[in-house]
Design an enzyme around this catalytic site. Structure first.
Site, short mmCIF file in Angstrom:
data_model
loop_
_atom_site.label_atom_id
_atom_site.label_comp_id
_atom_site.label_asym_id
_atom_site.label_seq_id
_atom_site.Cartn_x
_atom_site.Cartn_y
_atom_site.Cartn_z
N ASP A 66 87.25 -0.47 -21.78
CA ASP A 66 88.68 -0.57 -21.67
C ASP A 66 89.12 -1.26 -20.19
OD1 ASP A 66 91.39 -0.96 -22.41
OD2 ASP A 66 91.85 1.16 -22.29
N PHE A 88 98.13 2.83 -21.70
CA PHE A 88 97.96 1.62 -22.46
C PHE A 88 97.26 2.00 -23.75
CE2 PHE A 88 98.61 0.34 -18.22
CZ PHE A 88 99.67 -0.74 -18.17
N SER A 117 82.68 -1.05 -12.09
CA SER A 117 81.96 -0.79 -13.54
C SER A 117 80.55 -1.41 -13.38
CB SER A 117 82.80 -1.42 -14.79
OG SER A 117 81.79 -1.33 -15.89
N HIS A 134 90.04 -7.15 -18.44
CA HIS A 134 90.04 -8.30 -19.61
C HIS A 134 89.69 -9.55 -19.37
CE1 HIS A 134 90.88 -4.65 -21.71
NE2 HIS A 134 92.22 -4.66 -22.02
N SER A 157 94.12 7.48 -22.11
CA SER A 157 92.78 7.56 -23.06
C SER A 157 91.90 8.66 -22.71
CB SER A 157 92.08 6.48 -23.17
OG SER A 157 91.83 6.02 -21.76
N HIS A 206 88.47 -1.67 -26.89
CA HIS A 206 89.97 -1.64 -26.88
C HIS A 206 90.36 -3.24 -26.66
CE1 HIS A 206 94.16 0.05 -25.98
NE2 HIS A 206 93.92 0.00 -27.51
#
Ligand code: SAH
Ligand code: MG
Length: 208
Positions: free
Chosen positions: A135, A15, A118, A138, A47, A163
């Protein structure tokens, strides 16, 4: 950026549009003299190639964190589910595909994968970072937790990249945009560059 790596990044599932990936690469190169880079949200490593290329060229490393079980929207039945990335138990598993990406890219000495949640990794983290790229999940709760966990580790003059920032709610979810606004409002960060839905901020103050 090296043509071979650029082609590989373009061919890797994920993405990260090319123009935003190249902006990430430029930001990574700019930050790298200050220390190591860190990414939250590895997925299959798209990424990671852009940031890893920057780290390798500048003689530093990139830590990349993911539990590799997929975000909310990547679960079976959800819009971004990809049946190529499932383990023998039917759970999302992007780790084998990610490992293949990094081997193909020749970035195994530069990119260090951390497999875990995370917020848990952030709670144990002690190393100052030249750049953090957020990233991961969300959801509002997780995106805010990523900011709280990682922004304090960005050193003065270092960069914080976010992002999927969409100021217009019809373009996408609002959590990353809220994190971006929070970073600016804190006074600890100022705008450095903007490319598509990528925002990169520079650390200029305390009080995250
Ligand atoms: N940067 C990638 C896309 C990342 S997608 C690209 O360029 O293609 C988001 C990733 O965040 C998913 O792989 C998911 O497993 C991971 N993720 C979601 N929530 C997480 C959390 N709390 N801790 C660690 N990883 C998480
Ligand atoms: Mg994204």
């Amino acid at each position: 950026m090296e043509e071979r790596l650029l082609q590989l990044a373009r061919a890797t599932p994920g993405f990260m549009p090319d123009d935003e990936g190249l902006a990430l690469y430029r930001a990574g190169r700019e930050a790298a003299p200050l220390g190591p880079l860190l990414e939250v949200g590895t997925y299959v490593g798209k990424s990671t190639i852009y940031l890893g290329a920057a780290a390798k060229e500048m003689g530093t490393v990139l830590f990349t964190i993911d539990h590799h079980r997929g975000s909310e929207e990547q679960q079976p039945g959800q819009p971004y589910f990809d049946p190529r990335f499932v383990d023998e138990f039917g759970q999302v598993d992007t780790l084998p595909a990610f490992r293949r990406t990094i081997a193909l890219a020749g970035l195994e000495e530069t990119v260090i994968a951390i497999v875990g949640r995370s917020a848990t990794v952030a709670a144990y983290w002690r190393t100052p970072l030249a750049m953090v790229f957020i990233d991961g999940s969300h959801t509002e709760e997780n995106a805010q937790a990523d900011y709280e966990g990682w922004a304090p580790h960005v050193i003065m003059g270092g960069l914080l990249a976010i992002h999927d920032v969409f100021p217009d709610p019809s373009q996408g979810g609002q959590a990353p945009y809220h994190v971006y606004l929070r970073a600016l409002a804190s006074g600890a960060f100022e705008d450095y560059l903007c490319q598509g839905s990528l925002r990169v901020l520079r650390r200029v103050g305390h009080g995250i």
